[in-house]
Design a protein around this motif. Structure first.
Motif, PDB file in Angstrom:
ATOM      1  N   ILE A  13       0.842  -1.200   0.000  1.00 15.16           N
ATOM      2  CA  ILE A  13       0.000   0.000   0.000  1.00 15.16           C
ATOM      3  C   ILE A  13       0.878   1.252   0.000  1.00 15.16           C
ATOM      4  CG2 ILE A  13      -1.663   1.335   1.351  1.00 15.16           C
ATOM      5  CD1 ILE A  13      -2.965  -0.985   0.026  1.00 15.16           C
ATOM      6  N   GLY A  14       1.957   1.242   0.756  1.00 15.75           N
ATOM      7  CA  GLY A  14       2.862   2.389   0.788  1.00 15.75           C
ATOM      8  C   GLY A  14       3.507   2.654  -0.561  1.00 15.75           C
ATOM      9  N   LEU A  15       3.939   1.607  -1.227  1.00 16.07           N
ATOM     10  CA  LEU A  15       4.546   1.759  -2.541  1.00 16.07           C
ATOM     11  C   LEU A  15       3.530   2.275  -3.555  1.00 16.07           C
ATOM     12  CD1 LEU A  15       7.027   1.346  -4.345  1.00 16.07           C
ATOM     13  CD2 LEU A  15       6.204  -0.968  -4.762  1.00 16.07           C
ATOM     14  N   ALA A  16       2.356   1.688  -3.559  1.00 14.32           N
ATOM     15  CA  ALA A  16       1.318   2.125  -4.495  1.00 14.32           C
ATOM     16  C   ALA A  16       0.839   3.538  -4.187  1.00 14.32           C
ATOM     17  CB  ALA A  16       0.143   1.149  -4.460  1.00 14.32           C
ATOM     18  N   ARG A  24       3.940  13.653  -5.413  1.00 13.15           N
ATOM     19  CA  ARG A  24       5.257  13.031  -5.296  1.00 13.15           C
ATOM     20  C   ARG A  24       6.238  13.565  -6.329  1.00 13.15           C
ATOM     21  NH1 ARG A  24       6.788   9.290  -9.144  1.00 13.15           N
ATOM     22  NH2 ARG A  24       5.057   8.622 -10.440  1.00 13.15           N
ATOM     23  N   ARG A  25       5.746  14.138  -7.413  1.00 13.58           N
ATOM     24  CA  ARG A  25       6.621  14.620  -8.472  1.00 13.58           C
ATOM     25  C   ARG A  25       7.237  15.981  -8.153  1.00 13.58           C
ATOM     26  NH1 ARG A  25       2.066  12.717 -10.533  1.00 13.58           N
ATOM     27  NH2 ARG A  25       2.181  10.687 -11.484  1.00 13.58           N
ATOM     28  N   SER A  26       6.669  16.685  -7.196  1.00  9.36           N
ATOM     29  CA  SER A  26       7.183  18.020  -6.878  1.00  9.36           C
ATOM     30  C   SER A  26       8.282  17.930  -5.833  1.00  9.36           C
ATOM     31  CB  SER A  26       6.053  18.906  -6.362  1.00  9.36           C
ATOM     32  OG  SER A  26       5.557  18.393  -5.153  1.00  9.36           O
ATOM     33  N   GLY A  27       9.317  18.698  -6.011  1.00  8.39           N
ATOM     34  CA  GLY A  27      10.391  18.744  -5.026  1.00  8.39           C
ATOM     35  C   GLY A  27      11.540  17.822  -5.373  1.00  8.39           C
ATOM     36  N   ALA A  28      12.645  18.019  -4.650  1.00  7.15           N
ATOM     37  CA  ALA A  28      13.854  17.255  -4.932  1.00  7.15           C
ATOM     38  C   ALA A  28      14.066  16.097  -3.973  1.00  7.15           C
ATOM     39  CB  ALA A  28      15.062  18.182  -4.880  1.00  7.15           C
ATOM     40  N   LYS A  29      13.368  16.080  -2.846  1.00  2.58           N
ATOM     41  CA  LYS A  29      13.602  15.054  -1.825  1.00  2.58           C
ATOM     42  C   LYS A  29      12.628  13.896  -1.993  1.00  2.58           C
ATOM     43  CE  LYS A  29      15.406  18.234   1.536  1.00  2.58           C
ATOM     44  NZ  LYS A  29      15.327  18.723   2.880  1.00  2.58           N
ATOM     45  N   ARG A  30      12.635  13.258  -3.167  1.00  3.08           N
ATOM     46  CA  ARG A  30      11.686  12.178  -3.414  1.00  3.08           C
ATOM     47  C   ARG A  30      12.060  10.887  -2.697  1.00  3.08           C
ATOM     48  NH1 ARG A  30      10.745  12.338  -9.743  1.00  3.08           N
ATOM     49  NH2 ARG A  30      12.939  12.788  -9.681  1.00  3.08           N
ATOM     50  N   ALA A  31      13.354  10.635  -2.530  1.00  2.42           N
ATOM     51  CA  ALA A  31      13.765   9.392  -1.873  1.00  2.42           C
ATOM     52  C   ALA A  31      13.335   9.382  -0.409  1.00  2.42           C
ATOM     53  CB  ALA A  31      15.272   9.211  -1.980  1.00  2.42           C
ATOM     54  N   GLY A  32      13.415  10.526   0.251  1.00  3.90           N
ATOM     55  CA  GLY A  32      12.976  10.613   1.642  1.00  3.90           C
ATOM     56  C   GLY A  32      11.482  10.399   1.764  1.00  3.90           C
ATOM     57  N   ARG A  33      10.727  10.920   0.802  1.00  3.36           N
ATOM     58  CA  ARG A  33       9.282  10.728   0.820  1.00  3.36           C
ATOM     59  C   ARG A  33       8.914   9.278   0.558  1.00  3.36           C
ATOM     60  NH1 ARG A  33       8.291  15.669  -2.849  1.00  3.36           N
ATOM     61  NH2 ARG A  33       8.917  17.295  -1.430  1.00  3.36           N
ATOM     62  N   PHE A  34       9.726   8.586  -0.238  1.00  2.00           N
ATOM     63  CA  PHE A  34       9.472   7.169  -0.509  1.00  2.00           C
ATOM     64  C   PHE A  34       9.529   6.373   0.787  1.00  2.00           C
ATOM     65  CE2 PHE A  34      11.330   2.972  -1.395  1.00  2.00           C
ATOM     66  CZ  PHE A  34      10.291   2.424  -2.131  1.00  2.00           C
ATOM     67  N   TRP A  35      10.587   6.574   1.559  1.00  2.00           N
ATOM     68  CA  TRP A  35      10.726   5.841   2.820  1.00  2.00           C
ATOM     69  C   TRP A  35       9.691   6.287   3.829  1.00  2.00           C
ATOM     70  CZ3 TRP A  35      12.990   1.579   2.170  1.00  2.00           C
ATOM     71  CH2 TRP A  35      14.034   1.454   1.267  1.00  2.00           C
ATOM     72  N   ALA A  80       0.869  11.574   4.913  1.00  2.00           N
ATOM     73  CA  ALA A  80       2.318  11.735   5.072  1.00  2.00           C
ATOM     74  C   ALA A  80       2.964  12.318   3.816  1.00  2.00           C
ATOM     75  CB  ALA A  80       2.952  10.394   5.408  1.00  2.00           C
ATOM     76  N   VAL A  81       2.628  11.810   2.652  1.00  6.97           N
ATOM     77  CA  VAL A  81       3.227  12.314   1.413  1.00  6.97           C
ATOM     78  C   VAL A  81       2.728  13.718   1.115  1.00  6.97           C
ATOM     79  CG1 VAL A  81       3.406  11.945  -1.069  1.00  6.97           C
ATOM     80  CG2 VAL A  81       3.651  10.032   0.465  1.00  6.97           C
ATOM     81  N   GLY A  82       1.458  13.979   1.392  1.00  9.55           N
ATOM     82  CA  GLY A  82       0.920  15.311   1.175  1.00  9.55           C
ATOM     83  C   GLY A  82       1.574  16.351   2.065  1.00  9.55           C
ATOM     84  N   LEU A  83       1.785  16.023   3.327  1.00  8.77           N
ATOM     85  CA  LEU A  83       2.447  16.963   4.235  1.00  8.77           C
ATOM     86  C   LEU A  83       3.927  17.141   3.890  1.00  8.77           C
ATOM     87  CD1 LEU A  83       0.863  16.029   7.671  1.00  8.77           C
ATOM     88  CD2 LEU A  83       0.439  18.066   6.287  1.00  8.77           C
ATOM     89  N   ALA A  84       4.578  16.061   3.469  1.00  9.19           N
ATOM     90  CA  ALA A  84       5.993  16.168   3.099  1.00  9.19           C
ATOM     91  C   ALA A  84       6.173  16.961   1.815  1.00  9.19           C
ATOM     92  CB  ALA A  84       6.593  14.776   2.949  1.00  9.19           C
ATOM     93  N   ALA A  85       5.233  16.903   0.915  1.00  7.74           N
ATOM     94  CA  ALA A  85       5.350  17.635  -0.349  1.00  7.74           C
ATOM     95  C   ALA A  85       5.119  19.127  -0.148  1.00  7.74           C
ATOM     96  CB  ALA A  85       4.360  17.085  -1.362  1.00  7.74           C
TER      97      ALA A  85
END
Length: 87
Positions: A13-16, A24-35, A80-85
């Motif tokens: 579910i996290g990966l999907a 997820r496409r905005s910003g440079a810190k995508r690897a951190g958002r993945f984890w 989590a992804v929305g707040l991180a973005a």
């Protein structure tokens, strides 16, 4: 379903959720958002399983357990992804 199944469900579910989230496409810190997305989904699924077992809402392996864990994990990833973005 057991704990291994819950962790696996959370990872899927996290990966999907991370892959399909439009921010997820905005910003440079995508690897951190993945984890972050994977950790949020696993944590959400584990919390849903524990709360369901404590309250007696479902037993191990019930269909409701799968549904509740998947929905809580998906909401956790979205938040989590929305707040991180936004940072």
């Amino acid at each position: 379903m057991g704990w291994f199944g819950i962790v696996f469900l959370g990872l899927v579910i996290g990966l999907a959720g991370w892959w399909l989230h439009p921010l997820r496409r905005s910003g440079a810190k995508r690897a951190g958002r993945f984890w972050l997305a994977l950790a949020a989904a696993v944590l959400g699924a584990v919390v849903a399983k524990m709360l369901g077992n404590v309250t007696g809402a479902f037993h191990d392996g019930d269909s409701l357990e799968w549904l509740a864990c998947a929905l809580v994990a998906l909401v956790a990833v979205s938040v989590a992804v929305g707040l991180a973005a936004r940072r």
